[in-house]
Structure formats: C-alpha cells, structure tokens
Design an enzyme around this catalytic site. Structure first.
Site, PDB file in Angstrom:
ATOM      1  CG  ASP A 142      -2.033   1.017   1.113  1.00  0.00           C
ATOM      2  OD1 ASP A 142      -2.471   1.301  -0.022  1.00  0.00           O
ATOM      3  OD2 ASP A 142      -2.473   1.537   2.153  1.00  0.00           O
ATOM      4  CD  GLU A 215      -5.994   4.763   4.724  1.00  0.00           C
ATOM      5  OE1 GLU A 215      -5.322   4.006   3.976  1.00  0.00           O
ATOM      6  OE2 GLU A 215      -5.487   5.464   5.627  1.00  0.00           O
ATOM      7  CG  ASP A 249      -5.595   0.464   3.699  1.00  0.00           C
ATOM      8  OD1 ASP A 249      -5.640  -0.606   4.324  1.00  0.00           O
ATOM      9  OD2 ASP A 249      -4.696   1.313   3.856  1.00  0.00           O
ATOM     10  NE  ARG A 253      -7.881   6.601   9.596  1.00  0.00           N
ATOM     11  CZ  ARG A 253      -7.181   6.383   8.499  1.00  0.00           C
ATOM     12  NH1 ARG A 253      -5.914   5.987   8.575  1.00  0.00           N
ATOM     13  NH2 ARG A 253      -7.723   6.550   7.311  1.00  0.00           N
ATOM     14  CD  GLN A 256      -2.962   4.555  10.695  1.00  0.00           C
ATOM     15  OE1 GLN A 256      -4.190   4.527  10.563  1.00  0.00           O
ATOM     16  NE2 GLN A 256      -2.153   5.050   9.768  1.00  0.00           N
ATOM     17  CE  LYS A 269      -3.382   2.216   7.449  1.00  0.00           C
ATOM     18  NZ  LYS A 269      -4.196   3.116   6.636  1.00  0.00           N
ATOM     19  CB  THR A 273      -7.408  -4.756   2.121  1.00  0.00           C
ATOM     20  OG1 THR A 273      -6.467  -4.429   3.147  1.00  0.00           O
ATOM     21  CG2 THR A 273      -7.294  -3.756   0.983  1.00  0.00           C
ATOM     22  CD  GLU A 380      -7.647  12.794   4.309  1.00  0.00           C
ATOM     23  OE1 GLU A 380      -7.200  13.609   3.500  1.00  0.00           O
ATOM     24  OE2 GLU A 380      -7.870  11.596   4.022  1.00  0.00           O
TER      25      GLU A 380
END
Ligand code: MN
Length: 435
Positions: A142, A215, A249, A253, A256, A269, A273, A380
C-alpha cells in the site's frame, strides 16, 4: 496465435460501438462494451468459480465460450478460481481476447446474438451470480501517494507548517501490507480488536477499535512478473500492469496511532482490505489517460517518465448508515489528483531489486482531492472526529458504527457511456468478544 494489429484493438474503445446486450448501452452502466472487465464468478446452476467478463447487467462465461471453440484460448485458462493463469499469458493475449469479445458482443455480430441456446449458456445475469476474489494475491503493498491526504494527516498529527515530511516529495512512500486479508466486495468486515492507548491512562487497553475508518483507494494488479534483483524502469512499468480495481483500506485509527512508530501500520491495517470484483484493463482505460499533477522538485532520474501516466477516474464514497434507509454520498474525488503515478510507484518498489509476481496488488494510498468534500477518509472529513458529518436521517458520524455499510464507486465518463468499476462494498459487524 494470430497477431492483433493496432487498428483492431483501438476499435474496442470506439465511443460509438454498441452491443446487442441492450443493458450495456445504458449511458450509466459501468459495464459498456468499451469496458469488458475481468472477474471470477459462480452461480446456482454451476457453483464452480470460473472466469467471466462483465457486460451490462450480465456476465460472459469465458469457459463456455472457449469450450464451444469461439475463443482462441484453451478453456482450461478460464476454468479457474482466479485470473492468474490467464494474466500470465501476457499482454498480446489480453488484447487479442479483448478484440475477440468486443467483436462477438458488438451489435451487428450474429454468431452469439442469434444462437439462442448458446447465448443462454454463455450469459449469466449478474444478480444471479456470486462474485469471488478475482486474483490470487501473492503480495499486497500500500502506498501513500496523495499529497492532499498526506498534508491533511500531517497537519492533524504533527504541524500544519511542516505537514509533509522531507522525504515525501522524493519517495513514493509505501509499506508491505497483508495479502491474506484482502477480500472481495460484499464480504462483511468485523470491527477489529487491538491495543489502544487512551490519552488519560499510562498503559494501553486491549479492546474494540473506536475509530474505524475507510481509505478510498484504487489498486493495480501486476500482470507481468519481474526477476529478483532487477529494477523495472519507470518507462516500462505500465507494461507490468494488468488492470485496476477499487480498494478500501479499512483502517483502525486508534490502534494505528499507538502502534505506527517506528515501523508503520501493522494490526491497524491488516484485519481487512476490500477490493471490487472486476479488474478494468489498462486498454479499457486508455481513452481516459491524462496528466498527473506537476512534480516539484523534479523526481530523481529513476522516477522520471515522459507522457501521461494517470487516468481520469471519478470516485465516490456512499454511506448507508445503520438504521437509516437512505444512502448518503460522503466524498467525491478523482484518481487524477494522485501525486505519484502507478509507474513511479512500481519503479520505486523494484528499484532495490524487489521482484513482483503476477497477481500482486498495489494500493494507491488514500485519494483525497483539494476540496473539503473530496476527502478519502473519515479521519480527514471529520478532522479526527472534531467535525461530525450530518446525515439526512438526523444521525451524525465521526467514525464508522457497527451496521454501517460503506460503498466505493468509480468510473471513467465517456461521451454517452462509462467505463466503470462496479462497487467496492463492505458492512461493518460488531467486534468479536475478547477474552
Ligand atoms: Mn492506505
């Protein structure tokens, strides 16, 4: 094998070409006769997975076409639970088959159109079929190639003034992901458990992820292997690509943020997927080729290529919130915003001698655009949960809740037709009980 001349294959992209499969002529179908993407499917009548091509609302069973002698290829190539054997035959074969299928499905072609008995065996309705993972994936990598995404994340977690780390404009940043947990669209995704470090406690807890995210990415599938020790030059890199898919993906968070220093993401992750079931070939994408964003500083010589090496692919994310009937589009962006191209990613990946294998999957990295409604992740668009999304049902979302379904869509818009990717969907299930 007869050689395919250039004129033959360019005609497969002719915008005026129409099919006798009427649903393929609808202006908003993803699967026009200009597309012809490859996948693996089964159905109730024949539960053995095999290779097919999408056309309108149907699937062309290539194993039947080949057994009936209508294709040049041996049927054994398509009587397979993955596309790997066919992909390994190489670009000349991919192109020859594309020309043949476009010819058989073209409106004025009678061979299949007028043979009712054969047509019934060859065309399976998509709604009656189950789609499987289209390739066996030996390795999954990735990347992190959207400047807007990297800038947003860097601003959030570091400092807006130095959001991009110094290496970002020199290296198509990537990490080696987990191939075993790549699943096809429609596969439910369990909320992962993991280590989470809460701000007010000294040690982490182990429990269900509280910041589950998507993602929005695209993936490309390797079509031609390379040899250990050999670098693939940037100028040759596209010759190693079979085609593209949509890719989600899924990202935890909170897990992560605790685990990613110093070696990057791991459990955050690796739990799932999702990819879309149809692989759209580079030949089908050719009319939508376009320029990438300006790159400054000029990349090092091994990352340079002349000409246009990206594609105009419109992308959307739909949220079907748990307990709500309506679907809300929460992001609209475009693949063309990506700073680093697929060719540059592949040239960089192999620059130290790392080999690639047929079926390897390369994720683009989250695709965010320049506007607030073009973010490729909830991290985001909600600015790490600080700005909740308002949904039409009156609900709000910061991160994904159990029962939410996320659907990625993507298509190239032609004049009166589309070359689309179908859906890349996944519904989130509650986390498994922890010990
Ligand atoms: Mn990613």
């Amino acid at each position: 094998m007869t050689a395919t001349n250039n004129g033959d294959w360019l005609a497969t992209n002719d915008p005026s070409r129409r099919s006798w499969v009427e649903s393929a002529n609808a202006p908003d179908t993803d699967f026009s006769i200009q597309n012809l993407p490859f996948g693996v499917f089964s159905d109730a009548a024949n539960p053995t997975p095999r290779v097919g091509v999408a056309i309108g609302d149907a699937i062309v069973d290539l194993s039947v076409l080949a057994r009936e002698g209508l294709l040049q290829q041996d049927a054994s190539l398509f009587e397979q639970p993955s596309l790997n054997a066919f992909i390994a035959t190489g670009r000349a074969q991919w192109r020859a088959l594309r020309v043949r299928l476009s010819g058989l499905l073209e409106a004025n072609s009678a061979a299949l159109r007028d043979n009712t008995a054969l047509r019934k065996r060859v065309l399976i309705m998509q709604k009656e079929a189950q789609l499987h993972l289209p390739v066996h994936i030996p390795g999954y990598t990735d990347f992190y190639s959207s400047r807007e995404h990297a800038t947003n994340v860097g601003s959030m977690f570091r400092d807006p003034k130095s959001a991009l780390l110094p290496n970002w404009l020199e290296i198509p940043i990537g990490y080696n992901g987990r191939a075993s947990s790549v699943v096809v669209s429609g596969t439910p995704v369990y909320r992962p458990n993991g280590q989470i470090k809460l701000p007010d406690s000294e040690r982490p807890i182990f429990g269900a992820c509280r910041k589950l995210d998507i993602e929005l990415e695209m993936g490309f599938v390797i079509g031609k292997k390379s040899t250990l020790g050999d670098a693939i030059p940037c100028e040759d890199a596209e010759a190693h690509i079979f085609g593209m898919v949509l890719l989600n993906d899924w990202s935890a968070r909170d897990i992560q943020q605790w685990e990613y220093v110093p070696l990057g993401p791991f459990n955050s992750k690796g739990f799932a997927t999702t990819i879309s079931p149809w692989i759209v070939t580079i030949d089908a994408l050719e009319p939508f080729r376009c320029a990438r964003p300006e790159q400054s500083p000029q990349p090092l010589p091994y990352l340079r290529h002349a000409g246009d090496h990206t594609f105009d692919i419109k992308l959307e994310v739909d949220l079907c919130a748990a307990g709500a009937d309506e679907v809300q589009t929460i992001s609209r962006t475009n693949f063309r915003y990506m700073y680093w191209t697929m060719a540059q990613q592949l040239a960089h990946h192999t620059s130290g001698g790392c080999n690639v294998r047929v079926g390897d999957l390369m994720g683009s990295g989250t695709i965010s655009g320049p506007t607030p409604d073009s973010c490729g992740s909830l991290l985001e668009s909600t600015w790490n949960g600080q700005r909740p999304l308002q949904l039409p049902s009156g609900q709000t979302r910061t991160f994904i809740q159990d029962g939410d379904e996320l659907v990625l869509r993507g298509w190239c818009q032609g004049d009166g037709y589309r070359v689309g990717f179908g859906a890349c969907a996944g519904k989130v299930l509650p986390a498994r009980e922890t010990a």
